[in-house]
Motif scaffolding. Sequence first.
Motif, PDB file in Angstrom:
ATOM      1  N   ALA A   1       0.833  -1.204   0.000  1.00  0.00           N
ATOM      2  CA  ALA A   1       0.000   0.000   0.000  1.00  0.00           C
ATOM      3  C   ALA A   1       0.866   1.252   0.000  1.00  0.00           C
ATOM      4  O   ALA A   1       0.561   2.236  -0.684  1.00  0.00           O
ATOM      5  N   GLN A   2       1.968   1.217   0.761  1.00  0.00           N
ATOM      6  CA  GLN A   2       2.856   2.377   0.805  1.00  0.00           C
ATOM      7  C   GLN A   2       3.564   2.574  -0.525  1.00  0.00           C
ATOM      8  O   GLN A   2       3.777   3.697  -0.974  1.00  0.00           O
ATOM      9  N   ARG A   3       3.942   1.480  -1.172  1.00  0.00           N
ATOM     10  CA  ARG A   3       4.568   1.585  -2.486  1.00  0.00           C
ATOM     11  C   ARG A   3       3.614   2.250  -3.478  1.00  0.00           C
ATOM     12  O   ARG A   3       3.994   3.117  -4.257  1.00  0.00           O
ATOM     13  N   ARG A   4       2.355   1.835  -3.417  1.00  0.00           N
ATOM     14  CA  ARG A   4       1.372   2.419  -4.324  1.00  0.00           C
ATOM     15  C   ARG A   4       1.200   3.903  -4.033  1.00  0.00           C
ATOM     16  O   ARG A   4       1.012   4.713  -4.945  1.00  0.00           O
ATOM     17  N   ALA A   5       1.258   4.261  -2.737  1.00  0.00           N
ATOM     18  CA  ALA A   5       1.102   5.668  -2.365  1.00  0.00           C
ATOM     19  C   ALA A   5       2.218   6.509  -2.978  1.00  0.00           C
ATOM     20  O   ALA A   5       1.977   7.594  -3.516  1.00  0.00           O
ATOM     21  N   VAL A   6       3.455   6.015  -2.911  1.00  0.00           N
ATOM     22  CA  VAL A   6       4.586   6.744  -3.487  1.00  0.00           C
ATOM     23  C   VAL A   6       4.442   6.839  -4.995  1.00  0.00           C
ATOM     24  O   VAL A   6       4.613   7.904  -5.605  1.00  0.00           O
ATOM     25  N   LEU A   7       4.088   5.733  -5.635  1.00  0.00           N
ATOM     26  CA  LEU A   7       3.935   5.731  -7.081  1.00  0.00           C
ATOM     27  C   LEU A   7       2.788   6.629  -7.520  1.00  0.00           C
ATOM     28  O   LEU A   7       2.878   7.329  -8.534  1.00  0.00           O
ATOM     29  N   ASP A   8       1.700   6.611  -6.752  1.00  0.00           N
ATOM     30  CA  ASP A   8       0.576   7.479  -7.080  1.00  0.00           C
ATOM     31  C   ASP A   8       0.989   8.939  -6.995  1.00  0.00           C
ATOM     32  O   ASP A   8       0.599   9.764  -7.825  1.00  0.00           O
ATOM     33  N   PHE A   9       1.781   9.256  -5.947  1.00  0.00           N
ATOM     34  CA  PHE A   9       2.243  10.626  -5.818  1.00  0.00           C
ATOM     35  C   PHE A   9       3.060  11.038  -7.043  1.00  0.00           C
ATOM     36  O   PHE A   9       2.843  12.105  -7.630  1.00  0.00           O
ATOM     37  N   VAL A  10       3.999  10.178  -7.428  1.00  0.00           N
ATOM     38  CA  VAL A  10       4.863  10.510  -8.562  1.00  0.00           C
ATOM     39  C   VAL A  10       4.028  10.660  -9.833  1.00  0.00           C
ATOM     40  O   VAL A  10       4.256  11.552 -10.653  1.00  0.00           O
ATOM     41  N   ARG A  11       3.014   9.810  -9.969  1.00  0.00           N
ATOM     42  CA  ARG A  11       2.166   9.878 -11.157  1.00  0.00           C
ATOM     43  C   ARG A  11       1.333  11.160 -11.163  1.00  0.00           C
ATOM     44  O   ARG A  11       1.246  11.861 -12.178  1.00  0.00           O
ATOM     45  N   ILE A  12       0.724  11.478 -10.008  1.00  0.00           N
ATOM     46  CA  ILE A  12      -0.135  12.657  -9.929  1.00  0.00           C
ATOM     47  C   ILE A  12       0.683  13.938 -10.066  1.00  0.00           C
ATOM     48  O   ILE A  12       0.293  14.884 -10.727  1.00  0.00           O
ATOM     49  N   ALA A  13       1.831  13.961  -9.429  1.00  0.00           N
ATOM     50  CA  ALA A  13       2.669  15.161  -9.460  1.00  0.00           C
ATOM     51  C   ALA A  13       3.712  15.039 -10.562  1.00  0.00           C
ATOM     52  O   ALA A  13       4.921  15.085 -10.314  1.00  0.00           O
ATOM     53  N   GLY A  14       3.239  14.896 -11.795  1.00  0.00           N
ATOM     54  CA  GLY A  14       4.167  14.772 -12.919  1.00  0.00           C
ATOM     55  C   GLY A  14       5.094  15.955 -13.041  1.00  0.00           C
ATOM     56  O   GLY A  14       6.188  15.836 -13.602  1.00  0.00           O
ATOM     57  N   VAL A  15       4.659  17.099 -12.522  1.00  0.00           N
ATOM     58  CA  VAL A  15       5.506  18.289 -12.589  1.00  0.00           C
ATOM     59  C   VAL A  15       6.825  18.085 -11.852  1.00  0.00           C
ATOM     60  O   VAL A  15       7.817  18.746 -12.151  1.00  0.00           O
ATOM     61  N   VAL A  16       6.833  17.147 -10.894  1.00  0.00           N
ATOM     62  CA  VAL A  16       8.042  16.935 -10.108  1.00  0.00           C
ATOM     63  C   VAL A  16       9.184  16.445 -10.985  1.00  0.00           C
ATOM     64  O   VAL A  16      10.340  16.850 -10.820  1.00  0.00           O
ATOM     65  N   ASP A  17       8.859  15.568 -11.931  1.00  0.00           N
ATOM     66  CA  ASP A  17       9.917  15.041 -12.798  1.00  0.00           C
ATOM     67  C   ASP A  17      10.560  16.158 -13.613  1.00  0.00           C
ATOM     68  O   ASP A  17      11.788  16.208 -13.775  1.00  0.00           O
ATOM     69  N   ASP A  18       9.743  17.047 -14.135  1.00  0.00           N
ATOM     70  CA  ASP A  18      10.259  18.171 -14.921  1.00  0.00           C
ATOM     71  C   ASP A  18      11.147  19.056 -14.059  1.00  0.00           C
ATOM     72  O   ASP A  18      12.242  19.459 -14.467  1.00  0.00           O
ATOM     73  N   LEU A  19      10.673  19.344 -12.825  1.00  0.00           N
ATOM     74  CA  LEU A  19      11.457  20.185 -11.915  1.00  0.00           C
ATOM     75  C   LEU A  19      12.782  19.513 -11.567  1.00  0.00           C
ATOM     76  O   LEU A  19      13.840  20.152 -11.581  1.00  0.00           O
TER      77      LEU A  19
END
Length: 480
Positions: free
Chosen positions: A5-23
């Motif tokens: 569940a925690q892994r999914r939470a981290v992955l969901d965050f990264v997916r939702i906050a796509g702007v983070v990758d660009d930054l």
Amino acid sequence: MLSEAQRRAVLDFVRIAGVVDDLAQRFKSAGHELALVGGPVRDALLGRLGKDLDFTTSARPEQIEQLLAGWADAVWDIGRAFGTIGARKGDWVVEITTYRADSYDPDSRKPAVAYGDSLEGDLLRRDFAVNAMALVLPEKKVVDPFSGLADLTAKVLRTPGLPADSFSDDPLRMMRAARFASQLGFTVAPEVVAAMTDMADRIKIVSAERVKDEIVKLVCGAHPRAGLELLVDTGLADRVLPELPALRLEVDEHHRHKDVYEHSLIVLEQAISMESRIGDGSPDFVTRFASLMHDVGKPATRRFEGDGRVTFHHHEVVGAKLTAKRMKALRFSAEEIDQVARLVELHLRFHGYGTGEWTDSAVRRYVRDAGPLLERLHVLTRADCTTRNKRKAAALRRTYDHLEERIERLSEEEELAAIRPDLDGNQIMEILGIKPGRVVGRAWNHLLEFRLDQGPQELEAARAELLRWWREQPESAAGT
């Protein structure tokens, strides 16, 4: 150590906050490190990520500002003195802070800002291990040098280094321990509790405003009892909210009164269970704090009577004054002070209702005196019933139900929430032939009391009462 569940939470965050990758790519291309850090990492793992993102970086403030230019919708530098640059990107609010290696003066919690040179060094200076985890970007690598994941799983609060060092640097962290116990439902490690107890006096160097902010967050948390008990048990409450531990009165040998401290905590919990009646049902600080403070006047008013009874006459009046004094010292707003103190003052009013003997006039006054706090007063009064006698508790509920029904009926008939005299100031001056002044106010107040006693009146009846009152006033004989 992450659960699925925690892994999914981290992955969901990264997916939702796509702007983070660009930054992150911007920082990496410029040769700088960037990591999501602290609360957002913790909250992502708990499945409660918000829209505020905190980052730490090897870049200096001026470099952060340059890298945000052209990426963010807005940039601000209000935290530049502490190495922080803020920005907004869409719905996300971002704060990016240069690695820190601050030093502290023993007499101040304000650090001498010094920049660090490593992520691990930055994490070491954070308050608790669960807040000392980072997600390195763009690699998405979890860095957890102080076993924050284990603490998160165990729901325990520990400091990254020695608790005494952490609290010596920033005594406000002791208050934050109690706040996180309330917000997250975590227990506090024994060595942390011990350090809080030993160093409680250090809280005196923290400003009243910062202490107030932590108290508000604690009281509005999901588990405020846990945080409040921690403050009391460690002695911190003696320094920041002494009225609370003062409620731990010695129970008289005949047990003629309740444990006031325990009673107050139960009233708080019961008020929370009824918050759906107030506004949108979100945590209501005014109601919660009034519930906690409603009996703080009891220690000063306790009397042992000759027949063995224990009394607390007028403790609601004394309690209102003590509450206002404490809130003023903590720099609460005048509006908040007035609201909480008024609820404390009114919390016993219902008990004069008996089994419904109040006249309509008394019901009107109850509504008038509560004003916009009426719904909160309903909650506080109901929550104040902590008797274990089920029959007595049911009788009190029925009686208050009856009072609310009468208020509703009278409100429909008379618009109680907007009670005014049947004549306004201009009409009073015209009828009496007087000019603006204190006499008009006295006449207005008299007509208000007449309206409360008698209910809505026709204009002629109100005029007759005004003239009757006027004939008894010395100004009438003097022709004023």
